[in-house]
Design a protein around this motif. Structure first.
Motif, short mmCIF file in Angstrom:
data_model
loop_
_atom_site.label_atom_id
_atom_site.label_comp_id
_atom_site.label_asym_id
_atom_site.label_seq_id
_atom_site.Cartn_x
_atom_site.Cartn_y
_atom_site.Cartn_z
N GLU A 153 1.78 9.54 -6.25
CA GLU A 153 0.88 9.77 -7.38
C GLU A 153 0.32 11.19 -7.39
O GLU A 153 -0.69 11.45 -8.05
N THR A 164 -4.09 11.37 -0.23
CA THR A 164 -3.75 10.90 -1.57
C THR A 164 -2.39 10.22 -1.53
O THR A 164 -1.55 10.56 -0.69
N PRO A 165 -2.15 9.24 -2.42
CA PRO A 165 -0.82 8.61 -2.47
C PRO A 165 0.25 9.65 -2.82
O PRO A 165 0.11 10.39 -3.79
N LYS A 192 0.84 -1.19 0.00
CA LYS A 192 0.00 0.00 0.00
C LYS A 192 0.87 1.24 0.00
O LYS A 192 1.71 1.42 0.87
N PRO A 193 0.72 2.14 -0.98
CA PRO A 193 1.57 3.34 -1.04
C PRO A 193 1.27 4.27 0.13
O PRO A 193 0.16 4.27 0.68
N GLN A 209 0.11 7.31 2.10
CA GLN A 209 -0.95 8.29 1.90
C GLN A 209 -0.57 9.59 2.62
O GLN A 209 -0.40 9.59 3.84
#
Length: 660
Positions: free
Chosen positions: A53, A49-50, A27-28, A30
């Motif tokens: 990204e 948000t990641p 899981k990236p 956040q």
């Protein structure tokens, strides 16, 4: 992250296993961001948000600031946690966001990252994960915005004087803005507006003299008025200009008749009665005599026959602006010496994306200040860098003199703090709630970044332990510099604590002036500094297991021995050194005691002028025994500094000093 509370710096808890575990997570990470527009409307709205990204529409500004202590304010992030804010007042944060919404470069950016809100301080795992990503967060930011007074409420609560200075900044915000930006034309326009408002006579010559020869308007605030800084008296200069003007008037007081011919045009027949003051004559008087001595020599007498209310306004405004600039300068200095802030602006240096702003200048209702660009610090070509680079040592000494340019003083400090600090300054001059944080924050920005994964295994608690570890991990040049910084006569040392070479408190104010203005005059590439790189010479940290003490093994190419008579008298008058040598280091009480001077630079390869300039600080004094090779630092009075001792060439390193 710039919070002062020790529990909020958890880098030391991140072992290598922690880092690997983080990297293996599918899981990236956040990142939590605050909506700037909503905050400008006095609402906190967060999004998650990641980090990897973050698209263009989710670009963000990362704040860099120091924490204060204010009443707790709680906001619901609506992301599963409540943010408890005690580091700044939310109203000040809202005002900042309002200014950001109108700032030319930031108004298109929708989000801001601020640790007090975006880090879940109550969730240990999430907080640790965020701290692990701190560098990435600042690297991903479109801009890093430094706000040295985001803790404004704390400053106001601490001192009523801070509140008064804050009001001075607010009253003169537009002027201070253009002073920092170096906008000369705007400053002149604002000066003229002030002179009109204060009902200063509209005599062109009078106003030219006020602009060019007093310390209260833009020229005086941005220019060193005379080389003879110490004789400048701003108020007497103003009085002399005013009396010259009044003497030129047709209805002037009879006491001023004696000076009319000295300040009026030779032929006044065809000139208006209100335009008889000759600029070149008054300027000539001011430039012939050192400022402040005009009255003392009897060349001029103060009459004070007119009630000039506007002169008091002029003095008050000029002094307020100087005081405000010094306050902002101190805020920058305080912010930039925090170890985590140092890490943040070094990240900004990579992308050259550092802006800075002051809450005291943030008034969304002041139309003059909205939509103005925030200040930008250009690491490649800092503002005022050419002027700062040419400042003389006298300018440095006269830092608190009214003749010192306020803008140059501000930018000189800014450049020194952000762009020219050495590794040792960042490590030892900075402020940290935990001394271990110095390594976590500074090592990644240095040539010693490969040591970062070892910090968790070091027992770093005190500043002495910090210095000992530096002597262990640094290269030869840095160890050599640290030794002489710690041992010079301006660094305080009681010589009661061993090792003496880490027990001192470095006197940074003097070191700053020495390094900045004098060190560059010496040859730093002398052959005696080009030692082997294997760490064994010329300076190595070792441990005496019998005494259970660390010591430095030092091998200089040259040393000086003080006369034996002087040494005998010195040791007999210093019971502390007797106790240290004979009790702590176990020297034989019948052994011969010697005193030695070690210079940081090779004396015989320096010019005479350089040697004289370097004498006060570039040497250390040792006291101890050649036979048992046990030495400690000591300090001799400067009045005893005479070149009466013998010089010994140690090129082959036949003599090594073990310094405790």
């Amino acid at each position: 992250m710039t919070k002062g509370d020790p529990v909020d710096h958890l880098f030391q808890e991140l072992t290598i296993a922690d880092a690997q575990k983080q990297q293996q997570q599918q899981k990236p990470f956040q990142v939590v961001l605050v909506d700037i527009g909503e905050a400008a409307r006095r609402e906190i709205h967060c999004t998650e948000t990641p980090l990897e990204e973050c698209a263009e529409e989710l670009s963000f500004v990362a704040l860099s600031y120091r924490w204060g202590e204010v009443q707790e304010q709680v906001v619901d992030t609506e992301l599963g946690y409540l943010a408890s804010i005690t580091s700044f007042a939310l109203d000040d944060f809202y005002d900042l966001c309002s200014m950001m919404r109108k700032e030319p470069n930031l108004k298109s950016i929708k989000y801001v990252w601020v640790d007090a809100i975006c880090v879940d301080q109550t969730n240990y795992e999430r907080r640790k994960a965020t701290i692990h990503q701190m560098s990435n967060i600042y690297e991903k930011a479109a801009y890093i915005l430094a706000v040295p007074d985001l803790h404004k409420r704390h400053l106001m609560n601490v001192s009523s004087e801070n509140s008064k200075i804050g009001q001075c900044i607010s009253d003169n915000s537009k002027y201070i803005y253009h002073l920092i930006q170096g906008n000369t034309e705007q400053l002149v326009d604002l000066d003229n507006e002030f002179l009109d408002k204060s009902k200063v006579p509209e005599n062109r010559t009078l106003r030219q003299l006020l602009a060019n020869y007093t310390a209260y308007l833009s020229h005086g605030l941005t220019t060193t008025l005379r080389q003879n800084l110490y004789n400048y008296d701003s108020e007497k200069t103003l009085d002399m200009i005013c009396e010259s003007y009044e003497a030129s008037l047709a209805n002037s007081h009879e006491n001023l008749d004696c000076i009319k011919n000295r300040i009026q045009y030779e032929d006044c027949r065809n000139r208006p009665l209100d335009d008889l003051l000759a600029y070149y004559k008054v300027a000539g008087i001011l430039e012939q005599k050192p400022y402040g001595s005009i009255y003392q020599t009897g060349d001029w007498c103060p009459f004070g026959t007119y009630n000039r209310i506007w002169t008091h306004e002029l003095i008050r405004r000029g002094n307020n602006i100087r005081q405000a600039m010094k306050f902002l300068e101190d805020l920058i200095s305080d912010w930039s010496t925090r170890v985590w802030v140092i890490s943040e602006y070094h990240i900004a240096k990579k992308k050259n994306n550092l802006k800075y702003w002051f809450i005291e200048l943030s008034n969304p209702d002041n139309l003059d200040m909205t939509e103005l660009p925030f200040f930008k610090f250009d690491f490649t070509n800092p503002a005022f860098s050419s002027v700062v680079g040419n400042r003389s040592y006298d300018n440095y000494v006269a830092h608190h003199n009214n003749a010192t340019p306020a803008d140059v003083s501000f930018h000189s400090m800014l450049i020194k703090q952000l762009n020219t600090q050495t590794f040792l300054e960042m490590m030892l001059k900075s402020k940290a709630s935990k001394n271990q944080d110095r390594f976590y924050a500074i090592l990644p920005q240095s040539k010693y970044k490969d040591k970062l994964n070892q910090v968790g295994h070091w027992e770093i608690n005190t500043m002495m332990s910090v210095k000992l570890k530096l002597f262990e991990i640094m290269d030869t040049n840095d160890k050599w510099d640290l030794f002489f910084l710690s041992g010079n006569i301006y660094s305080s040392n009681t010589y009661k604590v061993l090792p003496t070479f880490v027990a001192s408190d470095i006197h940074w104010p003097y070191v700053d002036s020495f390094v900045q203005d004098r060190l560059c005059n010496f040859d730093t590439n002398l052959s005696f500094r080009n030692f082997d790189t294997n760490g064994s010479f010329p300076i190595t940290l070792r441990h005496n297991s019998n005494l259970r003490l660390n010591y430095l093994q030092l091998a200089p190419t040259q040393y000086y021995e003080l006369p034996k008579d002087y040494t005998k008298q010195f040791i007999s008058n210093n019971s502390q050194h007797q106790k240290t040598l004979f009790n702590h280091l176990k020297l034989d009480k019948h052994c011969l005691i010697n005193m030695v001077l070690l210079f940081q630079y090779h004396r015989e390869r320096m010019s005479l002028d350089s040697r004289l300039l370097g004498m006060p600080s570039d040497f250390v004094t040792l006291i101890g025994s050649y036979k048992e090779n046990k030495w400690t630092l000591c300090c001799i009075p400067t009045k005893d500094f005479k070149e009466l001792w013998g010089s010994y060439n140690n090129t082959g390193y036949g003599t090594v000093f073990n310094i405790y």
